[in-house]
Enzyme design. Structure first.
Site, PDB file in Angstrom:
ATOM      1  N   HIS A   2      60.296  61.788  -9.610  1.00  0.00           N
ATOM      2  CA  HIS A   2      59.812  61.897  -8.257  1.00  0.00           C
ATOM      3  C   HIS A   2      58.625  62.646  -8.051  1.00  0.00           C
ATOM      4  CE1 HIS A   2      64.460  61.558  -8.443  1.00  0.00           C
ATOM      5  NE2 HIS A   2      63.845  60.273  -8.220  1.00  0.00           N
ATOM      6  N   LYS A  12      55.953  71.684  -5.184  1.00  0.00           N
ATOM      7  CA  LYS A  12      57.375  72.261  -5.234  1.00  0.00           C
ATOM      8  C   LYS A  12      57.324  73.404  -6.129  1.00  0.00           C
ATOM      9  CE  LYS A  12      59.215  67.427  -5.217  1.00  0.00           C
ATOM     10  NZ  LYS A  12      59.954  66.554  -6.274  1.00  0.00           N
ATOM     11  N   HIS A  59      58.296  65.117 -11.173  1.00  0.00           N
ATOM     12  CA  HIS A  59      58.982  66.073 -11.214  1.00  0.00           C
ATOM     13  C   HIS A  59      60.497  65.538 -11.709  1.00  0.00           C
ATOM     14  CE1 HIS A  59      62.247  69.066 -10.068  1.00  0.00           C
ATOM     15  NE2 HIS A  59      61.715  69.641 -11.199  1.00  0.00           N
ATOM     16  N   TYR A  72      65.058  74.305  -4.412  1.00  0.00           N
ATOM     17  CA  TYR A  72      63.640  73.718  -4.335  1.00  0.00           C
ATOM     18  C   TYR A  72      62.967  74.623  -3.078  1.00  0.00           C
ATOM     19  CZ  TYR A  72      64.225  69.451  -7.089  1.00  0.00           C
ATOM     20  OH  TYR A  72      64.882  68.775  -8.127  1.00  0.00           O
ATOM     21  N   LYS A 107      68.655  53.756  -8.214  1.00  0.00           N
ATOM     22  CA  LYS A 107      67.340  53.984  -7.718  1.00  0.00           C
ATOM     23  C   LYS A 107      66.258  54.392  -8.727  1.00  0.00           C
ATOM     24  CE  LYS A 107      64.098  56.088  -4.408  1.00  0.00           C
ATOM     25  NZ  LYS A 107      64.199  57.091  -3.266  1.00  0.00           N
ATOM     26  N   ASP A 108      66.654  55.391  -9.460  1.00  0.00           N
ATOM     27  CA  ASP A 108      65.931  55.941 -10.606  1.00  0.00           C
ATOM     28  C   ASP A 108      65.683  54.829 -11.500  1.00  0.00           C
ATOM     29  OD1 ASP A 108      65.642  58.292  -8.920  1.00  0.00           O
ATOM     30  OD2 ASP A 108      66.582  59.516 -10.434  1.00  0.00           O
TER      31      ASP A 108
END
Length: 116
Positions: A2, A12, A59, A72, A107-108
């Protein structure tokens, strides 16, 4: 894998606070000498390592145990219309992931091959 597109690209800092993960970053900056190259690190609660993910990098991670927890810190707010992703197994990157069972969100799984 992502990332957020400009103008809301984000840096991040990721750390594993419980358990263990295999963490991967991929350079998606076309003008970079490391474009499409990846790096991995094992983050665990015990080793207390963190990984910095610069703007322009994708990432993702694979948990290495059942009870992993990831923390995160991000440089920008999440903006859903700028959210992007690349496939974890895209041959354009050739990422070497640990063996084992994987649960990947729909989704991924829907991300197309990387074009760039």
């Amino acid at each position: 894998m992502h990332y957020q597109a400009a103008p809301h690209a984000e840096a991040k800092l990721a750390r594993c606070t419980t358990g263990a993960i295999y963490d991967v970053i991929v350079d998606l900056r076309p003008s970079s000498s490391t474009f499409k190259q990846w790096m991995s690190v094992e983050l665990t609660a015990e080793n207390r390592r963190a990984v910095y993910i610069p703007k322009g990098f994708a990432h993702g991670f694979q948990t290495l145990c059942d009870d992993a927890e990831v923390y995160y810190q991000m440089s920008d707010f999440y903006e859903s219309e700028y959210a992007r992703g690349v496939r974890w197994d895209d041959p354009a990157f050739g990422i070497h992931w640990p063996e084992g069972a994987r649960t990947i969100s729909p989704k991924d799984e829907s991300y197309a091959d990387f074009v760039g």
